[in-house]
Design a protein around this motif. Structure first.
Motif, PDB file in Angstrom:
ATOM      1  N   GLY A  28      77.006  33.941  42.815  1.00 30.10           N
ATOM      2  CA  GLY A  28      77.910  32.978  43.429  1.00 30.10           C
ATOM      3  C   GLY A  28      79.227  32.832  42.678  1.00 30.10           C
ATOM      4  O   GLY A  28      79.350  33.257  41.521  1.00 30.10           O
ATOM      5  N   ASN A  29      80.197  32.263  43.348  1.00 30.61           N
ATOM      6  CA  ASN A  29      81.495  31.946  42.744  1.00 30.61           C
ATOM      7  C   ASN A  29      82.176  30.890  43.617  1.00 30.61           C
ATOM      8  O   ASN A  29      81.882  30.793  44.810  1.00 30.61           O
ATOM      9  CB  ASN A  29      82.376  33.197  42.531  1.00 30.61           C
ATOM     10  CG  ASN A  29      82.115  34.284  43.540  1.00 30.61           C
ATOM     11  OD1 ASN A  29      82.515  34.155  44.690  1.00 30.61           O
ATOM     12  ND2 ASN A  29      81.409  35.350  43.129  1.00 30.61           N
ATOM     13  N   GLU A  75      84.500  38.782  42.536  1.00 32.14           N
ATOM     14  CA  GLU A  75      84.780  38.652  43.972  1.00 32.14           C
ATOM     15  C   GLU A  75      86.010  37.787  44.249  1.00 32.14           C
ATOM     16  O   GLU A  75      86.187  37.271  45.366  1.00 32.14           O
ATOM     17  CB  GLU A  75      83.513  38.128  44.671  1.00 32.14           C
ATOM     18  CG  GLU A  75      82.396  39.163  44.548  1.00 32.14           C
ATOM     19  CD  GLU A  75      81.009  38.677  44.913  1.00 32.14           C
ATOM     20  OE1 GLU A  75      80.833  37.493  45.237  1.00 32.14           O
ATOM     21  OE2 GLU A  75      80.085  39.506  44.842  1.00 32.14           O
ATOM     22  N   HIS A  94      80.895  30.288  47.441  1.00 28.48           N
ATOM     23  CA  HIS A  94      80.113  31.503  47.728  1.00 28.48           C
ATOM     24  C   HIS A  94      78.755  31.361  47.067  1.00 28.48           C
ATOM     25  O   HIS A  94      78.662  31.149  45.856  1.00 28.48           O
ATOM     26  CB  HIS A  94      80.834  32.733  47.179  1.00 28.48           C
ATOM     27  CG  HIS A  94      79.986  33.967  47.142  1.00 28.48           C
ATOM     28  ND1 HIS A  94      79.293  34.444  48.241  1.00 28.48           N
ATOM     29  CD2 HIS A  94      79.693  34.822  46.122  1.00 28.48           C
ATOM     30  CE1 HIS A  94      78.624  35.535  47.901  1.00 28.48           C
ATOM     31  NE2 HIS A  94      78.832  35.788  46.628  1.00 28.48           N
ATOM     32  N   HIS A  96      74.273  32.498  47.085  1.00 25.55           N
ATOM     33  CA  HIS A  96      73.306  33.587  47.269  1.00 25.55           C
ATOM     34  C   HIS A  96      71.938  32.996  47.611  1.00 25.55           C
ATOM     35  O   HIS A  96      70.967  33.252  46.908  1.00 25.55           O
ATOM     36  CB  HIS A  96      73.152  34.377  45.968  1.00 25.55           C
ATOM     37  CG  HIS A  96      74.280  35.289  45.613  1.00 25.55           C
ATOM     38  ND1 HIS A  96      74.147  36.250  44.622  1.00 25.55           N
ATOM     39  CD2 HIS A  96      75.531  35.407  46.067  1.00 25.55           C
ATOM     40  CE1 HIS A  96      75.290  36.910  44.491  1.00 25.55           C
ATOM     41  NE2 HIS A  96      76.152  36.415  45.355  1.00 25.55           N
ATOM     42  N   HIS A 169      73.591  39.787  50.787  1.00 23.29           N
ATOM     43  CA  HIS A 169      74.346  39.323  49.626  1.00 23.29           C
ATOM     44  C   HIS A 169      74.452  37.795  49.610  1.00 23.29           C
ATOM     45  O   HIS A 169      73.977  37.159  48.671  1.00 23.29           O
ATOM     46  CB  HIS A 169      75.724  40.008  49.647  1.00 23.29           C
ATOM     47  CG  HIS A 169      76.647  39.638  48.541  1.00 23.29           C
ATOM     48  ND1 HIS A 169      77.710  40.421  48.166  1.00 23.29           N
ATOM     49  CD2 HIS A 169      76.713  38.545  47.742  1.00 23.29           C
ATOM     50  CE1 HIS A 169      78.361  39.848  47.168  1.00 23.29           C
ATOM     51  NE2 HIS A 169      77.776  38.701  46.900  1.00 23.29           N
TER      52      HIS A 169
HETATM   53 ZN   LIG Z   1      78.171  37.312  45.306  1.00 23.62          ZN
END
Ligand SMILES: [Zn+2]
Ligand SMILES: CSC[C@@H](O)[C@@H](O)C(=O)COP(=O)(O)O
Length: 204
Positions: A28-29, A75, A94, A96, A169
């Motif tokens: 994640g981000n 990303e 973002h 997962h 993803h």
């Molecule tokens: Zn990712």
């Protein structure tokens, strides 16, 4: 609202996401728009469930450049793309989650159609379960520039709203504020769980 209070809200959202189990390991981000030219993006490789405000790096939207020598998310290019394409967007999350990861593979098409759920109204502008909310699905790619180009192409044909899935993803979702992005994430994750459960029950 100042950027400091929005950042505090984003850090709190990261902790909530971690507690939900939607960003296992270092997955994640997250990011926050600062202005028309810059945003804050999480540093690469951190546990996103235990971030603090010093774990965000200032990045230029035009070229993903950073001022100091630290490395922003691998990303970053998807975050800056979303801010360039959608000037009203202020925060990007973002994640997962298992549901986003599995459902984006179970659905073989290029979008996930959500319909018939009251909780579609957790997404800004949705007023009835009778409408269909299409969530685009893009095939995963380790080349983030190439993935970003496909997302941009799709946006030209069908403007992005709420977010999109990356197959196998996870989910990218966004909002005008951190609070709106967080509500969209919560709503979409609920809808993914419902849709996955429905498909399992209805499978012959
Ligand atoms: Zn990712
Ligand atoms: C646990 S590996 C996941 C990464 O490859 C990537 O998909 C991710 O979401 C996190 O990358 P990061 O560079 O920490 O922002």
């Amino acid at each position: 609202m100042s950027y400091h209070s929005e950042l505090a809200e984003l850090v709190a959202a990261c902790h909530w996401i971690g507690a939900k189990g939607w960003c296992p390991a270092t997955g994640g981000n997250m990011s926050l728009r600062l202005d028309t030219e810059t945003c804050l993006v999480t540093e690469s490789g951190k546990d996103k469930g235990s971030l603090s405000d010093t774990d965000f790096l200032k990045v230029r939207l035009a070229d993903n450049g950073v001022a100091d020598g630290r490395r922003p998310s691998a990303e970053t290019g998807l975050h800056t793309l979303i801010y360039r394409l959608l000037p009203e967007i202020g925060a990007v999350l973002h994640t997962h989650s298992v549901n986003a990861t599995v459902l984006s593979r179970a659905e073989k098409g290029t979008e996930l159609s959500l319909s018939g759920y009251e909780m579609q109204k957790s997404l800004s502008g949705q007023q009835t379960h009778l409408d269909t909310v299409p969530i685009p699905i893009f095939d995963n790619d380790q080349d983030i520039d190439a993935l970003a180009m496909r997302v941009a192409d799709h946006h030209r044909r069908q403007p992005l709203i709420y977010g999109f899935l990356v197959r196998g993803h996870g989910l990218y979702c966004f909002g005008r504020t951190v609070a709106e992005a967080r509500r969209h994430l919560d709503g979409l994750e609920f809808l993914f769980q419902c849709e996955l459960t429905r498909r399992l029950l209805e499978a012959k």
